[in-house]
Design an enzyme around this catalytic site. Structure first.
Site, PDB file in Angstrom:
ATOM      1  N   ASP A 171       0.047   0.150  -5.330  1.00 60.61           N
ATOM      2  CA  ASP A 171      -1.096   0.831  -4.712  1.00 60.61           C
ATOM      3  C   ASP A 171      -2.333   0.500  -5.533  1.00 60.61           C
ATOM      4  O   ASP A 171      -2.244   0.227  -6.729  1.00 60.61           O
ATOM      5  CB  ASP A 171      -0.873   2.349  -4.675  1.00 60.61           C
ATOM      6  CG  ASP A 171      -1.749   3.021  -3.608  1.00 60.61           C
ATOM      7  OD1 ASP A 171      -1.255   3.221  -2.475  1.00 60.61           O
ATOM      8  OD2 ASP A 171      -2.926   3.328  -3.900  1.00 60.61           O
TER       9      ASP A 171
ATOM     10  N   CYS B 239       0.897  -1.175   0.000  1.00 62.03           N
ATOM     11  CA  CYS B 239       0.000   0.000   0.000  1.00 62.03           C
ATOM     12  C   CYS B 239       0.923   1.210   0.000  1.00 62.03           C
ATOM     13  O   CYS B 239       1.150   1.829   1.042  1.00 62.03           O
ATOM     14  CB  CYS B 239      -0.880   0.008   1.244  1.00 62.03           C
ATOM     15  SG  CYS B 239      -1.877  -1.473   1.444  1.00 62.03           S
ATOM     16  N   ALA B 240       1.472   1.537  -1.135  1.00 66.31           N
ATOM     17  CA  ALA B 240       2.717   2.312  -1.146  1.00 66.31           C
ATOM     18  C   ALA B 240       2.593   3.809  -1.360  1.00 66.31           C
ATOM     19  O   ALA B 240       3.471   4.563  -0.950  1.00 66.31           O
ATOM     20  CB  ALA B 240       3.637   1.746  -2.224  1.00 66.31           C
ATOM     21  N   ALA B 241       1.544   4.270  -2.038  1.00 69.34           N
ATOM     22  CA  ALA B 241       1.504   5.687  -2.421  1.00 69.34           C
ATOM     23  C   ALA B 241       1.344   6.588  -1.197  1.00 69.34           C
ATOM     24  O   ALA B 241       0.645   6.214  -0.264  1.00 69.34           O
ATOM     25  CB  ALA B 241       0.349   5.924  -3.389  1.00 69.34           C
ATOM     26  N   PRO B 242       1.980   7.741  -1.153  1.00 67.00           N
ATOM     27  CA  PRO B 242       2.821   8.336  -2.199  1.00 67.00           C
ATOM     28  C   PRO B 242       4.270   7.845  -2.225  1.00 67.00           C
ATOM     29  O   PRO B 242       5.071   8.349  -2.995  1.00 67.00           O
ATOM     30  CB  PRO B 242       2.766   9.829  -1.861  1.00 67.00           C
ATOM     31  CG  PRO B 242       2.597   9.854  -0.370  1.00 67.00           C
ATOM     32  CD  PRO B 242       1.770   8.657  -0.017  1.00 67.00           C
ATOM     33  N   GLY B 243       4.615   6.863  -1.397  1.00 69.53           N
ATOM     34  CA  GLY B 243       5.925   6.238  -1.581  1.00 69.53           C
ATOM     35  C   GLY B 243       6.909   6.390  -0.436  1.00 69.53           C
ATOM     36  O   GLY B 243       8.051   5.918  -0.542  1.00 69.53           O
TER      37      GLY B 243
ATOM     38  N   LYS C 124       7.457   4.966   2.497  1.00 71.34           N
ATOM     39  CA  LYS C 124       8.102   3.760   3.046  1.00 71.34           C
ATOM     40  C   LYS C 124       8.984   3.114   1.984  1.00 71.34           C
ATOM     41  O   LYS C 124      10.050   2.580   2.276  1.00 71.34           O
ATOM     42  CB  LYS C 124       7.062   2.754   3.538  1.00 71.34           C
ATOM     43  CG  LYS C 124       5.977   3.339   4.377  1.00 71.34           C
ATOM     44  CD  LYS C 124       6.186   3.203   5.819  1.00 71.34           C
ATOM     45  CE  LYS C 124       5.179   3.996   6.633  1.00 71.34           C
ATOM     46  NZ  LYS C 124       4.344   5.024   6.024  1.00 71.34           N
TER      47      LYS C 124
ATOM     48  N   ASP D 147       1.235  -1.041   4.873  1.00 74.44           N
ATOM     49  CA  ASP D 147       0.935   0.246   5.531  1.00 74.44           C
ATOM     50  C   ASP D 147      -0.492   0.592   5.109  1.00 74.44           C
ATOM     51  O   ASP D 147      -0.712   1.419   4.230  1.00 74.44           O
ATOM     52  CB  ASP D 147       1.947   1.283   5.034  1.00 74.44           C
ATOM     53  CG  ASP D 147       1.796   2.624   5.719  1.00 74.44           C
ATOM     54  OD1 ASP D 147       1.188   2.678   6.795  1.00 74.44           O
ATOM     55  OD2 ASP D 147       2.296   3.626   5.166  1.00 74.44           O
TER      56      ASP D 147
ATOM     57  N   CYS E  45      -1.496   4.705  10.513  1.00 74.13           N
ATOM     58  CA  CYS E  45      -1.297   6.007  11.152  1.00 74.13           C
ATOM     59  C   CYS E  45      -2.537   6.342  11.967  1.00 74.13           C
ATOM     60  O   CYS E  45      -3.041   7.459  11.922  1.00 74.13           O
ATOM     61  CB  CYS E  45      -0.953   7.092  10.142  1.00 74.13           C
ATOM     62  SG  CYS E  45      -2.152   7.290   8.838  1.00 74.13           S
TER      63      CYS E  45
END
Ligand SMILES: C[S@@+](CC[C@H](N)C(=O)[O-])C[C@H]1O[C@@H](n2cnc3c(N)ncnc32)[C@H](O)[C@@H]1O
Length: 447
Positions: free
Chosen positions: A289, A265-269, A271, A334, A386
């Site tokens: 993503d 779940c990467a965007a905006p990147g 991690k 994430d 978060c």
């Protein structure tokens, strides 16, 4: 009062009103509105302060407005309500703005933007009344301490109750107060391109104040930045912006040079970039993503920071991809969450309707169950959010462990003063650690 200040207030009024009507997120929406308004940096800073200040204190401002007006704020036209909030905010929270200016500007904005021809007179009357009484604003009367905290710090009652259940009343108040403070801007150094010392020099040349973070190596705390994206040091990929908690999540996952890593779940990147730096650009990071339009954000960041080890793809983390089975040394999940740990950065998150949030643990569990199958035996699965709600954090991890007995929680060490996570899970708290509110769990797949 200059005419440009008026533009800043007008921008704030339009941004706040559109935000409220559409439920749009404040930061992204505000940036877009500021860009379109073409404000200079001083006016952009004023418009930003007004938007954040009103959002952070919205319930308190409405409480005051309700005391001085015969019409309840929730019955008013959105723009009238926001013109009033802007006026009261400036008088109650901004010491350098003359009250006359705050009142007049709100009255003019009401004349220009509000439908009801009588609204400007009402705004004038209410704000003049607030101005006369600014040193004896009404005391918050409430039936309970939770209700008092809710109005005082402008957090909905359900959220105050959640935080009080987690922390007790005193520490919950500290969290609510921190949520309304200014978040530090932290830059993570791209150590594949530069050093902290060189970056400090480059930022000083550009007039940006920067200090080494007190406990996180290769991290700078910035102030007086203006628009960071305009700095040459940023464009040259010497650093990227990320909270210490988010970077530490990646350190916990411990990707190393040469490894194969999935950021599901990467965007905006963020991690992904922290992993690439830790891997010294060597190995492979599959950065995915669900949203196609967000893939570009990861690509742009990877290009700016100079990482060719990052491959991007559009992928739903819930849907199984046979080619990924047992393929990765490290998988980071994430997951999408309620975001209640980052209220300081996105003040309107607190006003989200809590009902749809109830569905998040099911989505988080589905993603975690699926991406767990992509971890090699002996590899690491990192679960991160978060948010601060246990039902999206520890409870999701516990449910996962109950269903997946080939995984165990693994203890990890964080820099002092954070200490050691003996049970393999750690919650970062804004009021304790000065970071975003953030949760990480480190899971190891049995060999
Ligand atoms: C908390 S954000 C990730 C932040 C990112 N890891 C970083 O550090 O910059 C969660 C992301 O998950 C994405 N997302 C939501 N549902 C998803 C799904 N089913 N599969 C994959 N990604 C998803 C969202 O688009 C969002 O970008």
């Amino acid at each position: 009062m200059s005419s440009t200040d008026q533009t800043a207030r007008e921008t704030a009024l339009l941004a706040l009103s559109a935000c409220e009507r559409q439920g749009a997120w404040s930061d992204g929406f505000l940036k877009k509105t500021l860009r379109e308004a073409g404000l200079d940096s001083r006016d952009a800073a004023l418009a930003t302060r007004l938007c954040f200040g009103v959002l952070q204190n919205r319930m308190l401002l409405d409480f005051y407005i309700g005391k001085f007006s015969t019409t309840r704020p929730e019955k008013m036209e959105i723009k009238v309500r926001n013109a009033l909030r802007l006026g009261v905010y400036q008088m109650a929270f901004m010491t350098k703005i003359p009250h006359n200016a705050a009142v007049n500007e709100s009255v003019e904005l009401t004349k220009k933007h509000c439908k009801n021809p009588r609204a400007a007179g009402m705004v004038n009357g209410v704000l003049r009344n607030v101005s006369r009484n600014i040193d004896r604003l009404p005391v918050i009367e409430s039936d309970s301490r939770e209700e008092y905290l809710s109005i005082r710090y402008s957090h909905p009652l359900w959220l105050v109750r959640e935080f009080t259940d987690l922390l007790g009343s005193e520490e919950a108040e500290a969290l609510l107060e921190t949520d309304n403070g200014q978040p530090p801007i932290t830059a993570q150094i791209n150590t594949c391109r530069t050093t902290m010392e060189q970056t400090l020099d480059r930022l000083a040349e550009a007039g940006v104040e920067a200090q080494p973070h007190p406990w996180l190596p290769n991290c700078l705390v910035l102030s007086g930045t203006g628009n960071l994206e305009h700095l040459t040091a940023f464009r040259e990929g010497l650093f990227y912006i990320q909270d210490p908690a988010a970077r530490l999540a990646v350190e916990v996952a411990d990707p190393r040079p040469g490894m194969k890593v999935l950021d599901a779940c990467a965007a905006p990147g963020g991690k992904t970039f922290a992993a690439a730096i830790r891997m010294e650009g060597q190995g492979e990071i599959q950065s995915c993503d669900i949203h196609a339009h967000k893939e570009k954000l990861i690509q742009a960041g990877a290009e700016r920071l100079g990482f060719t080890c990052i491959k991007t793809a559009v992928m739903d983390g819930k849907k199984h991809r046979p080619a990924f089975e047992n393929a990765f040394d490290v998988v980071m999940a994430d997951v999408p969450c309620s975001g209640l740990g980052i209220i300081r950065k996105k003040p309107d998150i607190r006003y989200k309707d809590p009902e749809p949030l109830a569905g998040l643990p099911a989505v988080q569990s589905a993603i975690l169950d699926n991406v767990a199958t992509y971890v090699k035996p002996g590899g690491v699965l990192l679960y991160a959010t978060c948010t601060l709600l246990e039902r999206e954090n520890g409870d999701v991890v516990q449910g996962f462990l109950d269903r997946n007995q080939d995984f165990t929680l693994e203890k990890f060490q964080l820099p002092e003063p954070l200490g050691r996570a003996e049970n393999g899970m750690f919650t970062f708290w804004p009021q304790r650690h000065g970071t975003d509110g953030f949760f990480v769990a480190k899971l190891r797949k049995k060999t």
